[in-house]
Motif scaffolding. Structure first.
Motif, PDB file in Angstrom:
ATOM      1  N   ASN A   1       0.862  -1.174   0.000  1.00 31.84           N
ATOM      2  CA  ASN A   1       0.000   0.000   0.000  1.00 31.84           C
ATOM      3  C   ASN A   1       0.900   1.226   0.000  1.00 31.84           C
ATOM      4  OD1 ASN A   1      -1.973   1.873   0.334  1.00 31.84           O
ATOM      5  ND2 ASN A   1      -2.939   0.902   2.083  1.00 31.84           N
ATOM      6  N   SER A   2       1.176   1.780  -1.162  1.00 30.40           N
ATOM      7  CA  SER A   2       2.195   2.811  -1.305  1.00 30.40           C
ATOM      8  C   SER A   2       1.599   4.196  -1.125  1.00 30.40           C
ATOM      9  CB  SER A   2       2.858   2.707  -2.680  1.00 30.40           C
ATOM     10  OG  SER A   2       3.815   3.713  -2.846  1.00 30.40           O
ATOM     11  N   GLY A   3       1.839   4.768   0.064  1.00 26.03           N
ATOM     12  CA  GLY A   3       1.457   6.144   0.300  1.00 26.03           C
ATOM     13  C   GLY A   3      -0.017   6.396   0.426  1.00 26.03           C
ATOM     14  N   VAL A   4      -0.832   5.371   0.737  1.00 26.75           N
ATOM     15  CA  VAL A   4      -2.272   5.533   0.872  1.00 26.75           C
ATOM     16  C   VAL A   4      -2.628   5.519   2.359  1.00 26.75           C
ATOM     17  CG1 VAL A   4      -4.542   4.600   0.339  1.00 26.75           C
ATOM     18  CG2 VAL A   4      -2.709   4.468  -1.352  1.00 26.75           C
ATOM     19  N   PHE A   5      -3.269   6.593   2.817  1.00 22.59           N
ATOM     20  CA  PHE A   5      -3.590   6.756   4.223  1.00 22.59           C
ATOM     21  C   PHE A   5      -5.104   6.795   4.398  1.00 22.59           C
ATOM     22  CE2 PHE A   5       0.534   8.465   3.462  1.00 22.59           C
ATOM     23  CZ  PHE A   5       1.274   8.274   4.632  1.00 22.59           C
ATOM     24  N   SER A   6      -5.609   6.010   5.350  1.00 18.03           N
ATOM     25  CA  SER A   6      -7.023   6.084   5.715  1.00 18.03           C
ATOM     26  C   SER A   6      -7.174   7.125   6.817  1.00 18.03           C
ATOM     27  CB  SER A   6      -7.522   4.721   6.209  1.00 18.03           C
ATOM     28  OG  SER A   6      -7.369   3.733   5.208  1.00 18.03           O
ATOM     29  N   ILE A   7      -8.069   8.089   6.634  1.00 12.70           N
ATOM     30  CA  ILE A   7      -8.294   9.149   7.599  1.00 12.70           C
ATOM     31  C   ILE A   7      -9.591   8.857   8.349  1.00 12.70           C
ATOM     32  CG2 ILE A   7      -8.507  11.628   7.974  1.00 12.70           C
ATOM     33  CD1 ILE A   7      -5.825  10.752   6.773  1.00 12.70           C
ATOM     34  N   ILE A   8      -9.500   8.796   9.700  1.00 12.46           N
ATOM     35  CA  ILE A   8     -10.618   8.391  10.541  1.00 12.46           C
ATOM     36  C   ILE A   8     -10.844   9.460  11.602  1.00 12.46           C
ATOM     37  CG2 ILE A   8     -11.440   6.597  12.126  1.00 12.46           C
ATOM     38  CD1 ILE A   8      -9.308   4.794  10.629  1.00 12.46           C
ATOM     39  N   ASP A   9     -12.113   9.735  11.946  1.00 17.71           N
ATOM     40  CA  ASP A   9     -12.374  10.725  12.987  1.00 17.71           C
ATOM     41  C   ASP A   9     -12.529  10.033  14.331  1.00 17.71           C
ATOM     42  OD1 ASP A   9     -14.885   9.621  13.081  1.00 17.71           O
ATOM     43  OD2 ASP A   9     -15.956  11.419  12.450  1.00 17.71           O
ATOM     44  N   TYR A  10     -12.800  10.839  15.377  1.00 10.20           N
ATOM     45  CA  TYR A  10     -12.816  10.314  16.737  1.00 10.20           C
ATOM     46  C   TYR A  10     -13.996   9.386  17.003  1.00 10.20           C
ATOM     47  CZ  TYR A  10     -16.249  14.007  17.577  1.00 10.20           C
ATOM     48  OH  TYR A  10     -17.350  14.811  17.518  1.00 10.20           O
ATOM     49  N   ASN A  11     -15.017   9.409  16.154  1.00 12.15           N
ATOM     50  CA  ASN A  11     -16.129   8.478  16.285  1.00 12.15           C
ATOM     51  C   ASN A  11     -15.879   7.156  15.568  1.00 12.15           C
ATOM     52  OD1 ASN A  11     -18.089   9.907  17.854  1.00 12.15           O
ATOM     53  ND2 ASN A  11     -18.315  11.309  16.120  1.00 12.15           N
ATOM     54  N   GLY A  12     -14.718   7.058  14.937  1.00  9.55           N
ATOM     55  CA  GLY A  12     -14.392   5.838  14.230  1.00  9.55           C
ATOM     56  C   GLY A  12     -14.900   5.785  12.812  1.00  9.55           C
ATOM     57  N   PHE A  13     -15.411   6.909  12.288  1.00  8.20           N
ATOM     58  CA  PHE A  13     -15.947   6.921  10.934  1.00  8.20           C
ATOM     59  C   PHE A  13     -14.836   7.210   9.928  1.00  8.20           C
ATOM     60  CE2 PHE A  13     -19.794   8.327  13.356  1.00  8.20           C
ATOM     61  CZ  PHE A  13     -20.473   7.131  13.217  1.00  8.20           C
TER      62      PHE A  13
ATOM     63  N   LEU B   1     -13.354   8.891   7.006  1.00 12.42           N
ATOM     64  CA  LEU B   1     -13.656  10.157   6.357  1.00 12.42           C
ATOM     65  C   LEU B   1     -13.240  10.157   4.894  1.00 12.42           C
ATOM     66  CD1 LEU B   1     -12.556  12.623   9.181  1.00 12.42           C
ATOM     67  CD2 LEU B   1     -14.857  11.798   8.660  1.00 12.42           C
ATOM     68  N   GLU B   2     -12.005   9.729   4.649  1.00 12.21           N
ATOM     69  CA  GLU B   2     -11.481   9.773   3.286  1.00 12.21           C
ATOM     70  C   GLU B   2     -10.184   8.985   3.225  1.00 12.21           C
ATOM     71  OE1 GLU B   2     -10.107  13.750   2.271  1.00 12.21           O
ATOM     72  OE2 GLU B   2     -10.156  14.269   4.395  1.00 12.21           O
ATOM     73  N   VAL B   3      -9.712   8.803   2.016  1.00  9.39           N
ATOM     74  CA  VAL B   3      -8.419   8.177   1.775  1.00  9.39           C
ATOM     75  C   VAL B   3      -7.537   9.186   1.071  1.00  9.39           C
ATOM     76  CG1 VAL B   3      -7.189   6.319   0.619  1.00  9.39           C
ATOM     77  CG2 VAL B   3      -9.411   5.862   1.656  1.00  9.39           C
ATOM     78  N   LYS B   4      -6.356   9.436   1.636  1.00  9.95           N
ATOM     79  CA  LYS B   4      -5.439  10.407   1.053  1.00  9.95           C
ATOM     80  C   LYS B   4      -4.144   9.714   0.651  1.00  9.95           C
ATOM     81  CE  LYS B   4      -7.079  14.694   3.066  1.00  9.95           C
ATOM     82  NZ  LYS B   4      -6.674  16.024   3.561  1.00  9.95           N
ATOM     83  N   SER B   5      -3.443  10.326  -0.275  1.00  9.93           N
ATOM     84  CA  SER B   5      -2.172   9.766  -0.726  1.00  9.93           C
ATOM     85  C   SER B   5      -1.082  10.814  -0.604  1.00  9.93           C
ATOM     86  CB  SER B   5      -2.265   9.270  -2.167  1.00  9.93           C
ATOM     87  OG  SER B   5      -2.549  10.349  -3.041  1.00  9.93           O
ATOM     88  N   LEU B   6       0.115  10.350  -0.353  1.00  9.21           N
ATOM     89  CA  LEU B   6       1.297  11.202  -0.300  1.00  9.21           C
ATOM     90  C   LEU B   6       2.185  10.797  -1.470  1.00  9.21           C
ATOM     91  CD1 LEU B   6       2.976  13.337   1.195  1.00  9.21           C
ATOM     92  CD2 LEU B   6       3.893  11.512   2.621  1.00  9.21           C
ATOM     93  N   ASP B   7       2.464  11.744  -2.362  1.00  7.89           N
ATOM     94  CA  ASP B   7       3.214  11.432  -3.576  1.00  7.89           C
ATOM     95  C   ASP B   7       4.694  11.252  -3.261  1.00  7.89           C
ATOM     96  OD1 ASP B   7       0.938  11.629  -5.113  1.00  7.89           O
ATOM     97  OD2 ASP B   7       1.179  13.786  -5.405  1.00  7.89           O
ATOM     98  N   PHE B   8       5.235  10.118  -3.710  1.00  4.54           N
ATOM     99  CA  PHE B   8       6.652   9.826  -3.547  1.00  4.54           C
ATOM    100  C   PHE B   8       7.329   9.854  -4.913  1.00  4.54           C
ATOM    101  CE2 PHE B   8       4.569   7.466  -0.063  1.00  4.54           C
ATOM    102  CZ  PHE B   8       5.153   8.120   1.003  1.00  4.54           C
ATOM    103  N   PRO B   9       8.664  10.027  -4.939  1.00  5.69           N
ATOM    104  CA  PRO B   9       9.384   9.928  -6.219  1.00  5.69           C
ATOM    105  C   PRO B   9       9.102   8.584  -6.879  1.00  5.69           C
ATOM    106  CG  PRO B   9      10.820  10.806  -4.518  1.00  5.69           C
ATOM    107  CD  PRO B   9       9.554  10.368  -3.828  1.00  5.69           C
TER     108      PRO B   9
END
Length: 320
Positions: free
Chosen positions: A17-29, A31-39
């Motif tokens: 899973n290259s640079g893919v982050f799951s973003i979760i709030d304090y209720n456990g929901f 929210l979105e999936v974000k990516s960080l671009d690498f070379p």
């Protein structure tokens, strides 16, 4: 609480899973999936979260460090210091020095003696301790004594701008050739650029394994005293041993629990066995799994970081 966010990277054996982050709030929901671009040449390497502080996560993708704000999507990229072996990092954390407006990362890494060397019978041949300044883009060795050992490679938990760890201090008696091990709470002061200790609750078994966290703006320790339940303690007044108090108790259902936050309705969001996120309700003793696909036979766990949602920019973006 509404600005609280959790970012995690899933690590599986069958896929990277290259640079893919799951973003979760304090209720456990989710929210979105974000990516960080690498070379391009590093796209097949799974990144690791080395620490978090305020708005930022520190992410490692060999051989670079990234100071990343998931809210704004901006980041700075830095080269790891030459003395740090990224494959043998024992301890890391991200702190903030308010006196210089500088985010600093602390690292402890080791080199294992190669076979046939004079020290090959020992676990460590050398320990390197340094910190990295993101404002000046420079590294500096820390030459103070570091009489600690580790349960496992560990990410620091940051409170008041200082990353904290639960470590073991080994002391040797040269007269009777005996060794004693004491569990200690250690933090890195980013302004003084050195390590210090805080008191643990005096009534706790110091041989237990603790999970460290931050709950309600206080340091927290969660441990299993007898195999039947988990106790979570918080240090209500920072640095004062007598201020430790028991916050809540959760029945035993997994080997390792680390509470991330709790809400007024009794929900506790927890990292469990470094494989999944679970919400346990203290009022009705119910639990639900927030991320279920991480808990599988093929999973190697995941990296987790907690941050506060804001649009603060890293240093390169500020200068621009």
């Amino acid at each position: 609480m509404t600005l609280w966010r959790c970012a995690c990277i899933e690590q599986r054996d069958e896929e990277i899973n290259s640079g893919v982050f799951s973003i979760i709030d304090y209720n456990g929901f989710m929210l979105e999936v974000k990516s960080l671009d690498f070379p391009p040449r590093y796209e097949s390497i799974t990144p690791e979260i080395f620490g978090s502080c305020n708005d930022f996560l520190i992410v490692h993708c060999y051989p670079h460090l990234y100071l990343w704000n998931p809210s704004s999507g901006t980041h700075n990229m830095f080269e790891l210091y030459r003395h740090i072996d990224p494959h043998n990092i024992l301890m890391c954390g991200l702190g903030y020095d308010s006196s210089s407006d500088d985010y600093k990362a602390a690292f402890v890494s080791h080199l294992v003696s190669p076979p046939g060397s004079p020290n090959s019978g020992y676990n460590f041949e050398s320990i390197f301790i340094c910190h990295y300044s993101f404002r000046t883009n420079t590294s500096k060795d820390i030459n103070s004594d570091f009489p600690y050992n580790f349960y496992f490679d560990t990410q620091g938990v940051t409170l008041n701008g200082a990353p904290h760890w639960v470590l073991r201090r080994e002391e040797y008696d040269m007269e009777d050739f005996s060794k004693s091990v004491t569990v200690v709470l250690v933090y890195f002061d980013p302004a003084k650029e050195d390590f210090y200790e805080l008191p643990l609750p005096c009534m706790l078994d110091k041989d237990s394994k603790f999970e460290l966290g931050v709950l309600g703006g206080c340091l927290s320790l969660t441990y299993d005293p007898n195999g039947s339940h988990f106790e979570t303690w918080v240090m209500k007044k920072y640095g004062v041993e007598e201020s430790w108090e028991k916050l809540f108790v959760i029945p035993y259902f997994e080997d390792r629990l680390r509470p991330l936050c709790f809400t007024k309705n009794g929900d506790v969001l927890m990292e469990v066995n470094r494989k999944k996120l679970v919400i346990y309700n203290l009022l009705n003793n119910s639990k639900r799994t927030v991320i279920s696909n991480i808990d599988s036979d093929y999973s190697r766990g995941f990296q987790l970081g907690v941050y506060v949602m804001s649009m603060v920019l890293p240093y390169d973006e500020q200068r621009l």
